[in-house]
Design an enzyme around this catalytic site. Structure first.
Site, PDB file in Angstrom:
ATOM      1  N   LYS A  13      69.584 -77.818  93.804  1.00  0.00           N
ATOM      2  CA  LYS A  13      70.825 -78.594  93.974  1.00  0.00           C
ATOM      3  C   LYS A  13      72.065 -77.722  93.689  1.00  0.00           C
ATOM      4  CE  LYS A  13      69.549 -81.614  90.831  1.00  0.00           C
ATOM      5  NZ  LYS A  13      68.232 -81.053  90.475  1.00  0.00           N
ATOM      6  N   ARG A  88      71.199 -90.292  87.955  1.00  0.00           N
ATOM      7  CA  ARG A  88      69.815 -89.992  87.588  1.00  0.00           C
ATOM      8  C   ARG A  88      69.082 -91.243  87.125  1.00  0.00           C
ATOM      9  NH1 ARG A  88      70.782 -84.110  86.185  1.00  0.00           N
ATOM     10  NH2 ARG A  88      68.790 -83.159  85.752  1.00  0.00           N
ATOM     11  N   ARG A 127      64.523 -69.077  86.531  1.00  0.00           N
ATOM     12  CA  ARG A 127      65.975 -69.211  86.741  1.00  0.00           C
ATOM     13  C   ARG A 127      66.750 -68.446  85.674  1.00  0.00           C
ATOM     14  NH1 ARG A 127      68.567 -75.024  87.595  1.00  0.00           N
ATOM     15  NH2 ARG A 127      67.545 -75.509  85.616  1.00  0.00           N
ATOM     16  N   ARG A 160      68.291 -70.535  80.372  1.00  0.00           N
ATOM     17  CA  ARG A 160      68.594 -71.792  79.679  1.00  0.00           C
ATOM     18  C   ARG A 160      67.448 -72.175  78.742  1.00  0.00           C
ATOM     19  NH1 ARG A 160      70.466 -75.908  84.422  1.00  0.00           N
ATOM     20  NH2 ARG A 160      69.316 -77.319  83.075  1.00  0.00           N
ATOM     21  N   ARG A 171      60.864 -82.480  81.489  1.00  0.00           N
ATOM     22  CA  ARG A 171      61.951 -82.797  82.428  1.00  0.00           C
ATOM     23  C   ARG A 171      61.392 -83.337  83.740  1.00  0.00           C
ATOM     24  NH1 ARG A 171      64.952 -77.429  82.833  1.00  0.00           N
ATOM     25  NH2 ARG A 171      66.477 -78.535  84.108  1.00  0.00           N
TER      26      ARG A 171
HETATM   27  P1  ADP Z   1      68.763 -77.370  90.374  1.00  0.00           P
HETATM   28  O1  ADP Z   1      70.269 -77.293  90.359  1.00  0.00           O
HETATM   29  O2  ADP Z   1      68.241 -78.360  91.371  1.00  0.00           O
HETATM   30  O3  ADP Z   1      68.159 -77.569  89.005  1.00  0.00           O
HETATM   31  P2  ADP Z   1      68.946 -74.529  91.048  1.00  0.00           P
HETATM   32  O4  ADP Z   1      69.885 -74.536  92.227  1.00  0.00           O
HETATM   33  O5  ADP Z   1      69.489 -74.038  89.760  1.00  0.00           O
HETATM   34  O6  ADP Z   1      68.227 -75.962  90.887  1.00  0.00           O
HETATM   35  O7  ADP Z   1      67.675 -73.646  91.489  1.00  0.00           O
HETATM   36  C1  ADP Z   1      66.580 -73.436  90.578  1.00  0.00           C
HETATM   37  C2  ADP Z   1      66.085 -71.987  90.700  1.00  0.00           C
HETATM   38  O8  ADP Z   1      65.441 -71.802  91.955  1.00  0.00           O
HETATM   39  C3  ADP Z   1      67.199 -70.941  90.635  1.00  0.00           C
HETATM   40  O9  ADP Z   1      66.697 -69.821  89.948  1.00  0.00           O
HETATM   41  C4  ADP Z   1      67.498 -70.612  92.101  1.00  0.00           C
HETATM   42  O10 ADP Z   1      67.964 -69.274  92.273  1.00  0.00           O
HETATM   43  C5  ADP Z   1      66.132 -70.820  92.750  1.00  0.00           C
HETATM   44  N1  ADP Z   1      66.189 -71.404  94.100  1.00  0.00           N
HETATM   45  C6  ADP Z   1      67.046 -72.370  94.540  1.00  0.00           C
HETATM   46  N2  ADP Z   1      66.763 -72.688  95.834  1.00  0.00           N
HETATM   47  C7  ADP Z   1      65.689 -71.943  96.185  1.00  0.00           C
HETATM   48  C8  ADP Z   1      64.906 -71.806  97.392  1.00  0.00           C
HETATM   49  N3  ADP Z   1      65.177 -72.544  98.469  1.00  0.00           N
HETATM   50  N4  ADP Z   1      63.877 -70.932  97.386  1.00  0.00           N
HETATM   51  C9  ADP Z   1      63.606 -70.190  96.270  1.00  0.00           C
HETATM   52  N5  ADP Z   1      64.295 -70.252  95.114  1.00  0.00           N
HETATM   53  C10 ADP Z   1      65.327 -71.117  95.073  1.00  0.00           C
HETATM   54  P1  AMP Z   2      70.739 -80.232  84.947  1.00  0.00           P
HETATM   55  O1  AMP Z   2      71.651 -79.063  84.756  1.00  0.00           O
HETATM   56  O2  AMP Z   2      71.188 -81.150  86.049  1.00  0.00           O
HETATM   57  O3  AMP Z   2      69.294 -79.809  85.084  1.00  0.00           O
HETATM   58  O4  AMP Z   2      70.840 -81.113  83.620  1.00  0.00           O
HETATM   59  C1  AMP Z   2      70.491 -80.578  82.358  1.00  0.00           C
HETATM   60  C2  AMP Z   2      70.324 -81.700  81.335  1.00  0.00           C
HETATM   61  O5  AMP Z   2      71.578 -82.398  81.174  1.00  0.00           O
HETATM   62  C3  AMP Z   2      69.320 -82.798  81.710  1.00  0.00           C
HETATM   63  O6  AMP Z   2      67.985 -82.448  81.380  1.00  0.00           O
HETATM   64  C4  AMP Z   2      69.850 -83.967  80.865  1.00  0.00           C
HETATM   65  O7  AMP Z   2      69.510 -83.809  79.501  1.00  0.00           O
HETATM   66  C5  AMP Z   2      71.359 -83.779  80.985  1.00  0.00           C
HETATM   67  N1  AMP Z   2      71.896 -84.506  82.163  1.00  0.00           N
HETATM   68  C6  AMP Z   2      72.452 -83.950  83.277  1.00  0.00           C
HETATM   69  N2  AMP Z   2      72.838 -84.912  84.135  1.00  0.00           N
HETATM   70  C7  AMP Z   2      72.501 -86.094  83.564  1.00  0.00           C
HETATM   71  C8  AMP Z   2      72.612 -87.464  83.980  1.00  0.00           C
HETATM   72  N3  AMP Z   2      73.149 -87.806  85.158  1.00  0.00           N
HETATM   73  N4  AMP Z   2      72.159 -88.419  83.130  1.00  0.00           N
HETATM   74  C9  AMP Z   2      71.626 -88.105  81.933  1.00  0.00           C
HETATM   75  N5  AMP Z   2      71.461 -86.836  81.504  1.00  0.00           N
HETATM   76  C10 AMP Z   2      71.902 -85.836  82.304  1.00  0.00           C
END
Ligand code: ADP
Ligand code: AMP
Length: 217
Positions: A13, A88, A127, A160, A171
């Site tokens: 995302k 969420r 990541r 992270r 998660r």
């Molecule tokens: P989210 O925001 O949904 O938690 P991220 O955008 O941070 O996910 O992506 C999670 C990890 O996967 C990051 O390390 C990113 O570089 C990698 N990633 C994102 N999209 C892809 C993809 N289409 N193929 C491979 N790796 C990806």
């Molecule tokens: P994310 O960066 O989206 O993976 O979010 C990291 C963490 O932030 C999650 O595991 C939750 O603990 C908190 N968080 C983010 N967005 C929300 C949401 N919309 N509602 C509740 N908790 C959230």
């Protein structure tokens, strides 16, 4: 353009949101980023959010909904936004609807980026984030050019706390229980598009662009 990016943690995302920001110049609103900034600043919100985030739980709706409402009513959201990681829960989705109705805004499209669990674990545990500008990398799939340094700002790269393997499982379970039902909510409204997130980053981006072009014409 009012876009919602949904999907399990690690689906891509934030990665896709960054590409959409470059194309459309609209703000990227990530509740996760908002909470992490509050944790860094040591605010009361940050102290409360950290308890939930570190264990892989959701921050309570009573906290999260108010924060998003405040953010959406800022001037820069007037012509569009990309909402990432919110809603969420079903209560968050209902609260978002009433906020947007008050603002006279209609959601353009809700994307759910879908990725199998085994791949999510690989993406989350690999990541890495830039301490300086927040850019996202992956040790294998999207590595920075120089190890441990951000391509964009030269900042230090870190992992992270909640991307460690123990927390990732929790998660994903929380996503299934609390967030997956929100998909049905948007399916019923006819706003929903499922995206195959197993594809490469640029391929996912091309599919999203195509859907948005269709929604605009
Ligand atoms: P989210 O925001 O949904 O938690 P991220 O955008 O941070 O996910 O992506 C999670 C990890 O996967 C990051 O390390 C990113 O570089 C990698 N990633 C994102 N999209 C892809 C993809 N289409 N193929 C491979 N790796 C990806
Ligand atoms: P994310 O960066 O989206 O993976 O979010 C990291 C963490 O932030 C999650 O595991 C939750 O603990 C908190 N968080 C983010 N967005 C929300 C949401 N919309 N509602 C509740 N908790 C959230």
């Amino acid at each position: 353009m009012y876009i919602l990016l949904m999907g399990p943690p690690g689906a891509g995302k934030g990665t896709q949101a960054a590409l959409l920001v470059e194309k459309f110049r609209i703000p990227h609103i990530s509740t996760g980023d908002i909470f992490r900034a509050a944790v860094r600043e040591g605010t009361p919100l940050g102290l409360e959010a950290k308890r939930y985030m570190d264990s892989g739980s959701l921050v309570p709706d009573s906290v999260t909904i108010g924060i998003v409402k405040d953010r959406l009513t800022k001037l820069d959201c007037k012509n569009g936004f990309i909402l990432d990681g919110f809603p969420r829960t079903l209560d968050q989705a209902a609260a978002l609807d009433s906020t947007l109705a008050d603002m006279g805004i209609e959601i353009t499209r809700v994307f759910n980026i879908s990725v199998p669990d085994a791949e999510l674990v690989r993406r989350l545990t690999g990541r890495r984030i830039c301490k300086g500008c927040g850019a996202t990398y992956h040790v294998l799939f999207n590595p920075p050019k120089a190890a441990d340094r951000c391509d964009k700002c030269g900042g230090e790269i870190f992992q992270r706390v909640d991307d460690q393997e123990e927390t990732v499982a929790r998660r994903l379970a929380v996503y299934r229980a609390r967030t997956q039902p929100v998909i049905g909510y948007y399916q019923e409204k006819g706003l929903y598009t499922e995206i195959d997130g197993r594809q490469a980053i640029d391929e996912v981006s091309i599919v999203i662009d195509g859907v948005l072009r269709g929604a605009m014409s």
